[in-house]
Design an enzyme around this catalytic site. Sequence first.
Site, mmCIF file in Angstrom:
data_model
loop_
_atom_site.group_PDB
_atom_site.id
_atom_site.type_symbol
_atom_site.label_atom_id
_atom_site.label_comp_id
_atom_site.label_asym_id
_atom_site.label_seq_id
_atom_site.Cartn_x
_atom_site.Cartn_y
_atom_site.Cartn_z
ATOM 1 N N ASP A 57 -62.851 43.180 31.602
ATOM 2 C CA ASP A 57 -63.675 43.501 32.762
ATOM 3 C C ASP A 57 -62.910 43.452 34.084
ATOM 4 O O ASP A 57 -63.462 43.793 35.126
ATOM 5 C CB ASP A 57 -64.869 42.534 32.864
ATOM 6 C CG ASP A 57 -65.979 42.894 31.889
ATOM 7 O OD1 ASP A 57 -65.990 44.038 31.403
ATOM 8 O OD2 ASP A 57 -66.834 42.029 31.629
ATOM 9 N N LYS B 220 -70.596 41.171 38.692
ATOM 10 C CA LYS B 220 -70.693 42.479 38.047
ATOM 11 C C LYS B 220 -71.932 42.499 37.164
ATOM 12 O O LYS B 220 -72.129 41.603 36.341
ATOM 13 C CB LYS B 220 -69.462 42.755 37.196
ATOM 14 C CG LYS B 220 -69.538 44.061 36.398
ATOM 15 C CD LYS B 220 -68.404 44.157 35.389
ATOM 16 C CE LYS B 220 -68.492 43.116 34.308
ATOM 17 N NZ LYS B 220 -69.698 43.273 33.434
#
Length: 318
Positions: free
Chosen positions: A136, A9
Site C-alpha cells: 500500500d 487510506k
Amino acid sequence: MLTTRAPAKINLTLAIHGRRSDGYHDMTSLVAFAGIGDSLSLDPARADGLSITGPFASGLAADDGNLVLKAVQHLNTRRPLGHVGHFTLIKRLPVASGIGGGSADAAAALRLLARARGWPTDLPDVMVAARQTGADVPVCLMSKARMMAGIGDVLGVPLKLPKLHAVLINPGVPVSTAAVFAALNHHNLEHYDPTKPAPTFVRNAPGLQQGQLQTSASEPHMAVGPWRDGGPEDTASLIDGILHGHANDLEAAACRIQPVIKDVLEALGRAKGCLMARMSGSGATCFGLFADRGQSLIAARSLTKTFPHWWIRATVLR
C-alpha cells in the site's frame, strides 16, 4: 525541521481476484484519502532514529520492523543516504486497522527524504523503495484518490472524487490480514484458476474520459467522474453508480474472524443520514458515507455517546 501528513487510506471498493504463485493476491480497489491521519517530521540536525508519540504510540516499536525505518533502509540500498536525521511520528490512527496507517507513515518518510534532498517524489528509486516496503505504500506516496491493482503496485491516474463526508469507526480489536485472506481463500477462492490473469488497467483507452479506467477488455470499465461541485448529488451518483456495484470482498471473512465488525457496520447503517456503510481494507475500521458535513458530525457525536470505547471520527474523503 520537515513535516508532512500521513492521511488514512480508505478502500471504497476492494475486489480480490485470486492468490498468485508468490502467495500475494491480485486485487483492484478504488481508494480515497481521509482528512485525518498521522504526522511525521524529520529533524536533519539530530542523530538518526525514530520517536513515536500520540494516542496509539504504544502499539508500535521504533525498531527495524517499523515501516518508517524499513522505507529508509530500502531507499538507502538504492541511493546511499548517509546521515538522515531523526523522525518523530505522531500516531493518531489505530494500528493494524485496515486504513493504511503504517503504509502512510512509510510513504511520508520517503516524501520527507525526497524533499530534504530536492528529489521529485515520483523518482524511480523512491517508487521502488515504496513497493519494496509494502503493497500500500506506493498509493500513499501521493495520497490521491485513484484505482489500484495487482498487489497495489499498478496505479491508475489520480481521480477527482466528490467530497465524501464520512464517519470512520474502529472498534479496537486486532484483525490479522493474513487470517482474513486465509478465511477468504477457504470460503471464496476454491475455484480460482491461477492461470487466468487478473484484470489489468488499460490507461488512456479510446473512448474513456480523463478520470476513467477500465480493468480489461472483457471487464466493464469503472467510470469515475467527472464531478461537478462535490455536492450531495455527486455523492449519491458515486454511491449508486459505482460503490453499490463494487463491494469489499474481504468484509465477510473479516466479520467471521471479528464479529464486532458486523456490529460496527450495523451501527453505522442505523445512523441517521447514512447512505452506505462498508469496511475498509482487511478491517476492522469501517466507514459510513453521508450527504453533508452536518449529518456526519451529528452521527459521529451520537455514535460516540452510544459506543464510548470505539474510535470514532467524522472526516472528509477525497
